[in-house]
Design a protein around this motif. Sequence first.
Motif, short mmCIF file in Angstrom:
data_model
loop_
_atom_site.label_atom_id
_atom_site.label_comp_id
_atom_site.label_asym_id
_atom_site.label_seq_id
_atom_site.Cartn_x
_atom_site.Cartn_y
_atom_site.Cartn_z
N GLY A 85 5.12 15.06 4.89
CA GLY A 85 3.76 14.51 4.90
C GLY A 85 3.71 13.15 4.24
O GLY A 85 2.98 12.25 4.70
N SER A 86 4.49 12.97 3.18
CA SER A 86 4.57 11.67 2.52
C SER A 86 5.16 10.61 3.45
O SER A 86 4.70 9.46 3.47
N TYR A 87 6.17 11.00 4.19
CA TYR A 87 6.77 10.08 5.16
C TYR A 87 5.74 9.64 6.19
O TYR A 87 5.65 8.45 6.53
N PHE A 88 4.93 10.57 6.66
CA PHE A 88 3.89 10.22 7.64
C PHE A 88 2.88 9.24 7.04
O PHE A 88 2.43 8.30 7.71
N ARG A 138 2.65 1.50 6.57
CA ARG A 138 3.60 0.44 6.96
C ARG A 138 3.22 -0.17 8.31
O ARG A 138 3.36 -1.38 8.51
N ASN A 139 2.74 0.70 9.22
CA ASN A 139 2.45 0.24 10.58
C ASN A 139 0.98 -0.07 10.83
O ASN A 139 0.60 -0.44 11.93
N GLY A 140 0.14 0.12 9.80
CA GLY A 140 -1.28 -0.13 9.97
C GLY A 140 -1.95 0.86 10.91
O GLY A 140 -2.83 0.51 11.69
N GLY A 165 -5.86 4.69 1.11
CA GLY A 165 -4.72 4.59 2.02
C GLY A 165 -3.95 5.87 2.22
O GLY A 165 -2.87 5.87 2.81
N GLY A 166 -4.50 6.99 1.73
CA GLY A 166 -3.83 8.27 1.90
C GLY A 166 -3.93 8.79 3.32
O GLY A 166 -4.68 8.26 4.14
N SER A 167 -3.19 9.85 3.59
CA SER A 167 -3.14 10.41 4.94
C SER A 167 -3.88 11.74 5.00
O SER A 167 -3.85 12.53 4.06
N GLU A 168 -4.53 11.97 6.12
CA GLU A 168 -5.11 13.29 6.37
C GLU A 168 -3.99 14.33 6.29
O GLU A 168 -2.89 14.12 6.80
N LEU A 208 0.82 -1.21 0.00
CA LEU A 208 0.00 0.00 0.00
C LEU A 208 0.86 1.26 0.00
O LEU A 208 0.46 2.30 -0.51
N HIS A 209 2.05 1.17 0.55
CA HIS A 209 2.92 2.35 0.66
C HIS A 209 3.92 2.44 -0.50
O HIS A 209 4.97 3.06 -0.36
N VAL A 210 3.58 1.87 -1.66
CA VAL A 210 4.44 2.00 -2.84
C VAL A 210 4.42 3.43 -3.37
O VAL A 210 5.36 3.89 -4.01
N VAL A 211 3.32 4.16 -3.13
CA VAL A 211 3.25 5.58 -3.46
C VAL A 211 2.65 6.32 -2.27
O VAL A 211 1.95 5.74 -1.44
N THR A 212 2.92 7.62 -2.21
CA THR A 212 2.27 8.47 -1.21
C THR A 212 1.52 9.58 -1.95
O THR A 212 1.67 9.76 -3.15
#
Length: 429
Positions: free
Chosen positions: A361-364, A370-372, A194-197, A183-187
């Motif tokens: 932000g991509s790292y987050f 990665r950690n679910g 699977g994106g981040s707020e 899932l974390h192949v792209v940010t």
Amino acid sequence: MISETIKKDGPARQGMLANVMRQFEHAADSIELNPNIRKILAITNNELVVHFPVKMDSGEIEVFTGYRVQHNNALGPYKGGLRYHPTVDLDAARALAMWMTWKTALAGLPYGGAKGGIQIDPKKYSNAELERITRRFTYALGDNIGPELDIPAPDVNTNSQTMAWILDTYMSTRTPNERSKNLHVVTGKPIGAGGSEGRDRATGFGVFLTVKFWAEKEKLDLKGKTFIVQGFGNVGYWASWFLEKEGAKLIAVQDVTGTYYNKEGIPVDELNDYQKSAGSLEGYNNAALMANDKFFATDCDICIPAALGNQITASNAHDIKAKVIAEGANGPTDIDAEEVLLQKDITIIPDILCNSGGVIGSYFEWLQNRNGEIWTMDEVMEKLEKKLKTSFDRVMNLSQERGVDTRTAAFMIAIERLEQAYIQRGIFP
């Protein structure tokens, strides 16, 4: 009317690699970088050029050229955006990949640097064609990207939808057992994929934060301050939105259709709504058109170049009246222009610091996948501000301690981190 500043991409594209190399060499000299490590950091690790056919809506076949340059991975997986633009070529990707290496190192992230994209004007293609182009490009990249190898993200003319297409295509090439681990192949993905707020505004928020930190350092209040923005895409919009919330006033904005000016202020959300409905800023009637070559000469407090590289040159740097330049774009200021700006005592918040909110932000996002985990918007924004403040303070403190400009200080911090990694690990064999 097309902005002459933004339109002249040929010379700018050719100069980007020369600029980043001169910046690197200057910082390397300043820290007396180990000559063997200098040799390693001066070149890229891998360069991939792919040509791939795609069927257009008309049924005709068109062949596209895509690039992915991986500069360095001493600190972790390669990380960097994919852009869709006519200026994308090998030299541009090399320069941008190198900047990403310095950016991730400065931010203290476990990443290296990469960049790439497709040489294309996306406005000439339908959404269905862009989807097929993206999926075919992803397939052509194959195993050269991966969640622990090279993690693409959005850049110029790409967005969360582009990342969703890449994710789906990449996962479809994995075995069923592997798919949940990729899932974390792209940010920069949509939230539902699977994106981040907060990832959508992270780069612009970071630009705003560095301006805010600068103002606090100078004991200035942002309320009532004026700013101008070149490029009103994702970065330009969010940087403007947050600055407006602090009481600052947007008085000029430039995109490919022209330069728009209103000394009384341009409402940021109104401008964004117009752009969404019209497709560009052309025809916006709450601001007057002004000559494109007068944009950087606008009397203002803050200047935010958030478009393409090499927009501030020796020919227009003398006209700049802003107190600070916050580099929302990658490489917007060329070397000759920087010398002029420093002589005028204009503060430059360098790109590898100013626009690093995006990769942070991509790292987050990558970490959550990665950690679910799933973080709230407040958690993301708080962590982002803390990380950027640490980087900002380190750059400003070193700049004062060593008597160097802010860009050199930022490069010195980044390169020293990489040098330490190579010294401690050694060189195989």
